[in-house]
Design an enzyme around this catalytic site. Structure first.
Site, PDB file in Angstrom:
ATOM      1  N   ASP A  31     -15.373  -3.195   0.512  1.00  0.00           N
ATOM      2  CA  ASP A  31     -15.420  -2.905   1.839  1.00  0.00           C
ATOM      3  C   ASP A  31     -15.914  -2.597   2.639  1.00  0.00           C
ATOM      4  O   ASP A  31     -17.182  -1.543   2.335  1.00  0.00           O
ATOM      5  CB  ASP A  31     -13.997  -1.555   0.922  1.00  0.00           C
ATOM      6  CG  ASP A  31     -13.426  -1.859   0.268  1.00  0.00           C
ATOM      7  OD1 ASP A  31     -12.193  -2.876   0.728  1.00  0.00           O
ATOM      8  OD2 ASP A  31     -13.347  -0.948  -0.955  1.00  0.00           O
ATOM      9  N   ASP A  88       0.815  -1.118   0.141  1.00  0.00           N
ATOM     10  CA  ASP A  88      -0.437  -0.122  -0.014  1.00  0.00           C
ATOM     11  C   ASP A  88       1.148   1.085   0.463  1.00  0.00           C
ATOM     12  O   ASP A  88       1.688   1.929   0.843  1.00  0.00           O
ATOM     13  CB  ASP A  88      -0.717  -0.468   1.756  1.00  0.00           C
ATOM     14  CG  ASP A  88      -1.726  -1.516   1.315  1.00  0.00           C
ATOM     15  OD1 ASP A  88      -1.763  -2.152   0.672  1.00  0.00           O
ATOM     16  OD2 ASP A  88      -2.913  -0.858   2.050  1.00  0.00           O
TER      17      ASP A  88
HETATM   18  O1  LIG Z   1      -7.244  -0.713  -1.487  1.00  0.00           O
HETATM   19  C1  LIG Z   1      -8.105   0.061  -0.834  1.00  0.00           C
HETATM   20  O2  LIG Z   1      -8.606   0.968  -2.140  1.00  0.00           O
HETATM   21  C2  LIG Z   1      -7.730   0.919   0.146  1.00  0.00           C
HETATM   22  C3  LIG Z   1      -8.867   1.925   0.445  1.00  0.00           C
HETATM   23  C4  LIG Z   1      -8.126   2.271   1.880  1.00  0.00           C
HETATM   24  C5  LIG Z   1      -8.217   2.621   2.715  1.00  0.00           C
HETATM   25  C6  LIG Z   1      -7.543   0.886   2.314  1.00  0.00           C
HETATM   26  C7  LIG Z   1      -6.927   0.037   1.487  1.00  0.00           C
HETATM   27  N1  LIG Z   1      -6.665  -1.258   0.947  1.00  0.00           N
HETATM   28  C8  LIG Z   1      -5.723  -2.000   1.913  1.00  0.00           C
HETATM   29  C9  LIG Z   1      -5.233  -3.407   1.390  1.00  0.00           C
HETATM   30  O3  LIG Z   1      -6.151  -3.494   0.708  1.00  0.00           O
HETATM   31  C10 LIG Z   1      -4.993  -3.535   2.540  1.00  0.00           C
HETATM   32  O4  LIG Z   1      -3.450  -3.901   1.514  1.00  0.00           O
HETATM   33  C11 LIG Z   1      -5.036  -4.962   2.679  1.00  0.00           C
HETATM   34  O5  LIG Z   1      -6.356  -4.823   3.173  1.00  0.00           O
HETATM   35  C12 LIG Z   1      -4.517  -6.094   4.079  1.00  0.00           C
HETATM   36  O6  LIG Z   1      -5.012  -5.582   5.170  1.00  0.00           O
HETATM   37  P1  LIG Z   1      -3.763  -6.322   6.159  1.00  0.00           P
HETATM   38  O7  LIG Z   1      -3.268  -7.797   6.081  1.00  0.00           O
HETATM   39  O8  LIG Z   1      -5.255  -6.659   7.354  1.00  0.00           O
HETATM   40  O9  LIG Z   1      -2.551  -5.570   6.114  1.00  0.00           O
END
Ligand SMILES: O=C(O)c1ccccc1NCC(=O)[C@H](O)[C@H](O)COP(=O)(O)O
Length: 241
Positions: free
Chosen positions: A130, A11
């Site tokens: 989401d 990210d």
């Molecule tokens: O994916 C998006 O567009 C997004 C927008 C705003 C906040 C977060 C967003 N994505 C986050 C992710 O895709 C994380 O990388 C993913 O959920 C991993 O989560 P974790 O394993 O709990 O760190």
């Protein structure tokens, strides 16, 4: 039974690889160069990279140069997410050479456009569902965007190929995935589901693997890898069948 695909996450905020808690802007922990992180996951054996432009998602700018650099450097498949909401941003995203993109806000705010691009691009389009409870969130997860199951039924009817399902309450918390939510979504759609948010341990990945027969295809792993809860090599081994 096919094995669970793993998608390590990068990210990007302000040019850096970060993880947020509950996707909240301002909760960043920084982990340095996005390219270094992506190359490390690739070297460790990843077949997919989940790459997110958080600034584009939040509307605080974009990281297009970094996203293009990372995608261009990958020999593995890339799933691109964040701020893809119109023809220009979709074309730019697809032109990076990514395998597929995730649409989030657009699926809530521009349903006609999303139906059109699903018809044009098929399985290069996934939709990110989401949720908080069963309410969808858009605009970088800051605004309510309707009911999960109503939106899912509409997208199914439009031919959406795949869903990336995130429980925002779990995201970035290392509290474990919401297995009940994944089961509930799989029960109402025959499209593959990619689980996202909350993975904390190899046992979490094994538990998600048990949902493959129900329709879970993959799991995104972010914080757990950066926090070194386990290595990607260990994770790949844990889900190998
Ligand atoms: O994916 C998006 O567009 C997004 C927008 C705003 C906040 C977060 C967003 N994505 C986050 C992710 O895709 C994380 O990388 C993913 O959920 C991993 O989560 P974790 O394993 O709990 O760190």
């Amino acid at each position: 039974m096919p094995k669970l695909e793993l998608l390590p996450a990068v990210d990007v905020r302000d040019g850096q690889a970060v993880r947020l808690v509950h996707g909240e802007s301002g909760s960043e922990t920084s982990y340095g160069s996005p390219l270094d992180a992506a190359l490390a996951w690739q070297s460790a054996g990843a077949e997919w990279l989940h790459l997110v432009d958080l600034d584009a998602a939040f509307g605080t700018g974009d990281n297009r140069d970094v996203i293009s650099e990372v995608t261009g450097a990958m020999d593995i498949k890339v799933e691109l997410s964040g701020g893809i909401r119109d023809d220009a941003s979709l074309e730019a995203a697809l032109a990076t050479g990514c395998r597929r993109v995730n649409l989030g806000t657009a699926a809530l705010e521009s349903p006609e456009w999303v139906a059109k691009v699903i018809a044009e691009h098929g399985d290069r389009i996934a939709v990110g569902l989401d949720v908080r409870g069963t309410t969808l969130r858009g605009r970088g997860w800051t605004r309510d965007g309707g009911d999960l199951y109503e939106t899912l039924a509409r997208l199914d009817a439009e031919g959406c190929a795949r869903y990336v399902v995130t429980d925002i309450a779990k995201d970035g918390t290392l509290e474990g995935p919401n297995l009940g939510l994944l089961r509930d979504v799989c029960a109402v759609t025959d499209r593959p589901v990619v689980a996202s948010g909350g993975v904390s341990s190899l046992d979490d990945l094994r538990a998600i693997s048990l949902l493959v027969p129900e329709g879970v295809e993959g799991a995104i792993v972010g914080k757990a890898l950066y926090a070194k809860a386990f290595t990607l090599e260990e994770a790949l081994k844990a889900v190998a069948v």
